[in-house]
Design an enzyme around this catalytic site. Structure first.
Site, PDB file in Angstrom:
ATOM      1  CG  LEU A  86      -1.795  -0.943   1.509  1.00  0.00           C
ATOM      2  CD1 LEU A  86      -3.032  -0.735   2.526  1.00  0.00           C
ATOM      3  CD2 LEU A  86      -2.437  -1.720   0.246  1.00  0.00           C
ATOM      4  N   GLY A 131       1.188  -5.032   1.239  1.00  0.00           N
ATOM      5  CA  GLY A 131      -0.140  -5.433   0.378  1.00  0.00           C
ATOM      6  C   GLY A 131       0.347  -5.686  -1.172  1.00  0.00           C
ATOM      7  CG  ASN A 153       6.472  -5.594   5.560  1.00  0.00           C
ATOM      8  OD1 ASN A 153       5.339  -5.620   4.871  1.00  0.00           O
ATOM      9  ND2 ASN A 153       7.491  -4.463   5.490  1.00  0.00           N
ATOM     10  CD  GLU A 154       0.965  -5.733   6.326  1.00  0.00           C
ATOM     11  OE1 GLU A 154       1.669  -6.633   6.603  1.00  0.00           O
ATOM     12  OE2 GLU A 154       0.230  -5.636   5.172  1.00  0.00           O
TER      13      GLU A 154
END
Ligand SMILES: CCCCC/C=C/C(=O)SCCNC(=O)CCNC(=O)[C@H](O)C(C)(C)COP(=O)(O)OP(=O)(O)OC[C@H]1O[C@@H](n2cnc3c(N)ncnc32)[C@H](O)[C@@H]1OP(=O)(O)O
Length: 277
Positions: A86, A131, A153-154
């Site tokens: 994202l 994303g 990996n957020e």
């Protein structure tokens, strides 16, 4: 066979048609003989998924519903990155309206891609974090070039992969592996991803990547399409319906989450670190 396919892919035969797109954020080619479509993400440098790129993807997926599309290969025009996930600028200090519109388009695009009845392959020709990994996981089959990174990996950014991102990962690598990977925000190397089944095949290079993608497509095109797509949708419907039935709640969660001062701070620091690289 491969040479012929390559010619078709490269457009040296009249049977490959550029699919008129309203923007050049995606390059779309349809092979009129086979019905196979190549959708190439084309937002340099790293295909970060902003509203406009998602909208271009969504518009293409809707348009393909009325074309003789027998399958789709999703790839990228970037030399090093499939998609950087994202676009962080969509989440950093947006207005509520902008954030809502962005999230709605992400949901729309994912629903179309995840539920596409035709076979879908991610030809992952570069890094594919967050994303980007979601896009790859939404295809049915994943092939990746060596020595790149993929994963959700957020957590490492101080944000949380939404439930539907998590569900996609669980469906592919199983609950235990997914829990570990999501808590740590692990980015796997292509080789590690192949070991745990996050990707299906490793390619030796970009040429081999496209060859393998077409090989998978050829196999799938040999199957009765209605039976094939019915099984696919059967497997995916719970995950799909979980989001479809809670889109508003999911959007509210996203907005409440990103507007927290601590989250904005983390995003700012991450953006600065990326710029300093
Ligand atoms: C409830 C909240 C849920 C939210 C769920 C979130 C999901 C997400 O997808 S968040 C995004 C997570 N993405 C990442 O962590 C990836 C960040 N990027 C990278 O690690 C690298 O860029 C790379 C490995 C993908 C590519 O590396 P490299 O080829 O070395 O390119 P650069 O790092 O130099 O980047 C070039 C240029 O692009 C900007 N950029 C990179 N990623 C993003 C991004 N996701 N969004 C916006 N912009 C991004 C980067 O800052 C560079 O900009 P300039 O310095 O202006 O050239």
């Amino acid at each position: 066979m491969f040479v012929l396919r390559q010619c078709l892919t490269l457009g040296t035969k009249s049977s490959v048609r550029n699919f008129a797109a309203a923007t050049n954020l995606v390059n779309v080619k349809i092979n009129e003989d086979t019905g196979v479509v190549i959708m190439e993400l084309n937002k340099p440098p790293v295909n970060s998924l902003n509203y406009e790129l998602l909208e271009a993807m969504h518009r293409t997926l809707v348009k393909l519903e009325n074309e003789r599309c027998s399958g789709m290969i999703l790839t990228s025009s970037s030399p090093n990155t499939f998609s950087a996930g994202l676009d962080l600028l969509e989440m950093y200090k947006p207005t509520v309206d902008k954030a809502r519109k962005f999230w709605g388009m992400l949901q729309n695009t994912w629903i179309k891609l995840y539920s596409a009845p035709y076979p879908t392959v991610a030809a992952i020709n570069g890094h594919s974090p967050a994303g980007g990994c979601l896009l790859a996981m939404s295809c049915e089959y994943r092939i990746m070039v060596p020595k790149k990174k993929i994963g959700l990996n957020e957590t490492q950014l101080g944000i949380v992969a939404p439930q539907w991102f998590q569900d996609c990962m669980k469906n592919i690598i199983g609950s235990r592996q997914a829990e570990k990977a999501l808590i740590a925000g692990t980015l796997f190397s292509s080789e590690e991803a192949a070991k745990i089944g996050l990707i299906d095949e490793l390619a030796t290079d970009k040429e081999d990547l496209m060859k393998k993608a077409h090989d998978f497509m050829d196999e799938q095109l040999g199957l009765p399409p209605l039976a094939r797509s019915t099984v696919k949708i059967g497997f995916r419907k719970d995950t799909l319906n979980r989001l479809i039935n809670s889109r508003e709640v999911d959007t509210k969660y996203f907005i409440d989450f990103i507007f927290q001062p601590k989250v904005q701070e983390s995003l700012e620091m991450y953006l600065q670190a990326l710029k300093k690289k």
